[in-house]
Design a protein around this motif. Structure first.
Motif, PDB file in Angstrom:
ATOM      1  N   GLY A   1     -34.492 -16.234 -44.648  1.00 56.86           N
ATOM      2  CA  GLY A   1     -33.434 -15.377 -44.142  1.00 56.86           C
ATOM      3  C   GLY A   1     -33.201 -15.568 -42.653  1.00 56.86           C
ATOM      4  N   LEU A   2     -34.286 -15.689 -41.913  1.00 59.86           N
ATOM      5  CA  LEU A   2     -34.193 -15.921 -40.466  1.00 59.86           C
ATOM      6  C   LEU A   2     -33.460 -17.230 -40.190  1.00 59.86           C
ATOM      7  N   ALA A   3     -33.851 -18.289 -40.906  1.00 66.01           N
ATOM      8  CA  ALA A   3     -33.226 -19.595 -40.705  1.00 66.01           C
ATOM      9  C   ALA A   3     -31.765 -19.588 -41.124  1.00 66.01           C
ATOM     10  N   ARG A   4     -31.467 -18.882 -42.224  1.00 63.80           N
ATOM     11  CA  ARG A   4     -30.083 -18.802 -42.685  1.00 63.80           C
ATOM     12  C   ARG A   4     -29.203 -18.178 -41.609  1.00 63.80           C
ATOM     13  N   ALA A   5     -29.673 -17.094 -41.009  1.00 59.14           N
ATOM     14  CA  ALA A   5     -28.901 -16.425 -39.967  1.00 59.14           C
ATOM     15  C   ALA A   5     -28.748 -17.315 -38.741  1.00 59.14           C
TER      16      ALA A   5
ATOM     17  N   PRO B   1     -48.792 -22.580 -40.625  1.00 58.79           N
ATOM     18  CA  PRO B   1     -49.008 -21.147 -40.862  1.00 58.79           C
ATOM     19  C   PRO B   1     -49.050 -20.305 -39.605  1.00 58.79           C
ATOM     20  N   GLU B   2     -49.336 -20.905 -38.458  1.00 60.76           N
ATOM     21  CA  GLU B   2     -49.483 -20.123 -37.227  1.00 60.76           C
ATOM     22  C   GLU B   2     -48.165 -19.914 -36.489  1.00 60.76           C
ATOM     23  N   LEU B   3     -47.067 -20.482 -36.964  1.00 63.35           N
ATOM     24  CA  LEU B   3     -45.795 -20.352 -36.258  1.00 63.35           C
ATOM     25  C   LEU B   3     -45.343 -18.893 -36.199  1.00 63.35           C
ATOM     26  N   THR B   4     -44.907 -18.473 -35.028  1.00 67.44           N
ATOM     27  CA  THR B   4     -44.357 -17.132 -34.866  1.00 67.44           C
ATOM     28  C   THR B   4     -42.861 -17.163 -35.206  1.00 67.44           C
ATOM     29  N   THR B   5     -42.268 -15.959 -35.300  1.00 69.19           N
ATOM     30  CA  THR B   5     -40.826 -15.925 -35.537  1.00 69.19           C
ATOM     31  C   THR B   5     -40.074 -16.575 -34.374  1.00 69.19           C
ATOM     32  N   ALA B   6     -40.603 -16.425 -33.168  1.00 64.77           N
ATOM     33  CA  ALA B   6     -39.974 -17.084 -32.013  1.00 64.77           C
ATOM     34  C   ALA B   6     -40.050 -18.602 -32.166  1.00 64.77           C
TER      35      ALA B   6
ATOM     36  N   VAL C   1     -40.089 -20.241 -34.978  1.00 64.06           N
ATOM     37  CA  VAL C   1     -39.132 -20.627 -36.024  1.00 64.06           C
ATOM     38  C   VAL C   1     -37.712 -20.614 -35.474  1.00 64.06           C
ATOM     39  N   ARG C   2     -37.380 -19.593 -34.705  1.00 62.88           N
ATOM     40  CA  ARG C   2     -36.039 -19.544 -34.100  1.00 62.88           C
ATOM     41  C   ARG C   2     -35.822 -20.741 -33.181  1.00 62.88           C
ATOM     42  N   HIS C   3     -36.827 -21.073 -32.397  1.00 65.90           N
ATOM     43  CA  HIS C   3     -36.708 -22.231 -31.509  1.00 65.90           C
ATOM     44  C   HIS C   3     -36.534 -23.505 -32.329  1.00 65.90           C
ATOM     45  N   GLY C   4     -37.289 -23.632 -33.409  1.00 69.85           N
ATOM     46  CA  GLY C   4     -37.155 -24.809 -34.268  1.00 69.85           C
ATOM     47  C   GLY C   4     -35.762 -24.919 -34.862  1.00 69.85           C
ATOM     48  N   CYS C   5     -35.187 -23.797 -35.228  1.00 71.37           N
ATOM     49  CA  CYS C   5     -33.820 -23.807 -35.751  1.00 71.37           C
ATOM     50  C   CYS C   5     -32.832 -24.207 -34.661  1.00 71.37           C
ATOM     51  N   GLU C   6     -33.081 -23.765 -33.430  1.00 73.74           N
ATOM     52  CA  GLU C   6     -32.221 -24.168 -32.315  1.00 73.74           C
ATOM     53  C   GLU C   6     -32.291 -25.679 -32.106  1.00 73.74           C
ATOM     54  N   VAL C   7     -33.494 -26.226 -32.184  1.00 74.56           N
ATOM     55  CA  VAL C   7     -33.660 -27.681 -32.065  1.00 74.56           C
ATOM     56  C   VAL C   7     -32.898 -28.394 -33.178  1.00 74.56           C
ATOM     57  N   ALA C   8     -33.053 -27.899 -34.405  1.00 70.25           N
ATOM     58  CA  ALA C   8     -32.390 -28.515 -35.553  1.00 70.25           C
ATOM     59  C   ALA C   8     -30.881 -28.503 -35.396  1.00 70.25           C
TER      60      ALA C   8
END
Length: 233
Positions: free
Chosen positions: A44-48, A14-19, A21-28
């Protein structure tokens, strides 16, 4: 063996920031995992971030307790599909399963499966709260309701995937239903042990450590120590 394509990189805290999440998507994307599993508001953020990478966008419904109204779970699922989700990990109604109300549990899952419009639905049992008999019942209900996976845990309930549970779940469902392990998958050795027992997908937060260890072993280097921190999801 493609270990990366067995991993759903978890971004649910729950404490994850949008930054974050974006970093996690970059890792993925960089590690070419099967999917990310993000909070509903982050679909939506992850989809983009992941379009064109081959990494699926997964998310959760009725998470983490499973006790929202069926109509709410179904509406949430429809909205998540519209936002771009490829997979839905839903929590069944744990209390109703423990109460023996199989019809309620079935209809709750079936409503989400219908709302997912052909997307894969993974049904989380939250095994730490269940007897073996209830785990078997939950798996069978999930299969009858059209789930693509049965899953051990949310990772937020003080218990996670165990070897005995993976063996039990794999023995209970038909071959076309897969088993996902989540909660406590913090090392390559754990992942491989559970894979041999029948799990084909794994929720993990320490994805890079697991994949780095696998690559090192492929090069003939000794196993790394398991990470000492991180969520058990």
């Amino acid at each position: 063996m493609n270990v990366a394509k067995m991993i759903d990189h978890s971004l649910l805290r729950p404490e994850l920031t949008t930054a974050d999440v974006r970093h996690g998507c970059e890792v993925a994307a960089r590690r070419a995992v099967a999917s990310v599993c993000v909070r509903p508001s982050d679909v939506g953020l992850a989809r983009a971030a992941l379009d064109g990478t081959g990494v699926l966008v997964g998310t959760v419904a009725g998470f983490p307790h499973g006790d929202t109204l069926t109509t709410v779970k179904a509406a949430e699922t429809r909205a998540l599909v519209e936002a771009g989700a490829d997979e839905i990990d839903m929590v069944l109604h744990i209390g109703r399963l423990r109460s023996g109300d199989d019809a309620y549990v079935h209809d709750d899952i079936a409503a989400v499966v219908a709302a997912a419009q052909g997307r894969v639905v993974k049904v989380i049992l939250e095994n730490v709260y269940l007897t073996d008999e209830q785990k078997v019942a939950g798996c069978r209900i999930a299969e009858r309701a059209g789930a693509g996976f049965v899953k051990t845990s949310t990772g937020f309930a003080g218990g996670g995937a165990t070897l005995a549970d993976i063996q039990l779940m794999r023995a209970t469902v038909s071959p076309h239903v897969e088993v996902k392990a989540a909660g406590g998958v913090r090392s390559l050795d754990t992942l491989l042990t559970l894979h041999r027992a029948g799990a084909t997908r794994f929720g993990a937060t320490v994805t890079e450590a697991i994949l780095d260890d696998f690559a090192a072993r492929e090069r003939g280097e000794p196993p790394a120590d398991a990470p000492s921190t991180g969520s058990g999801y």
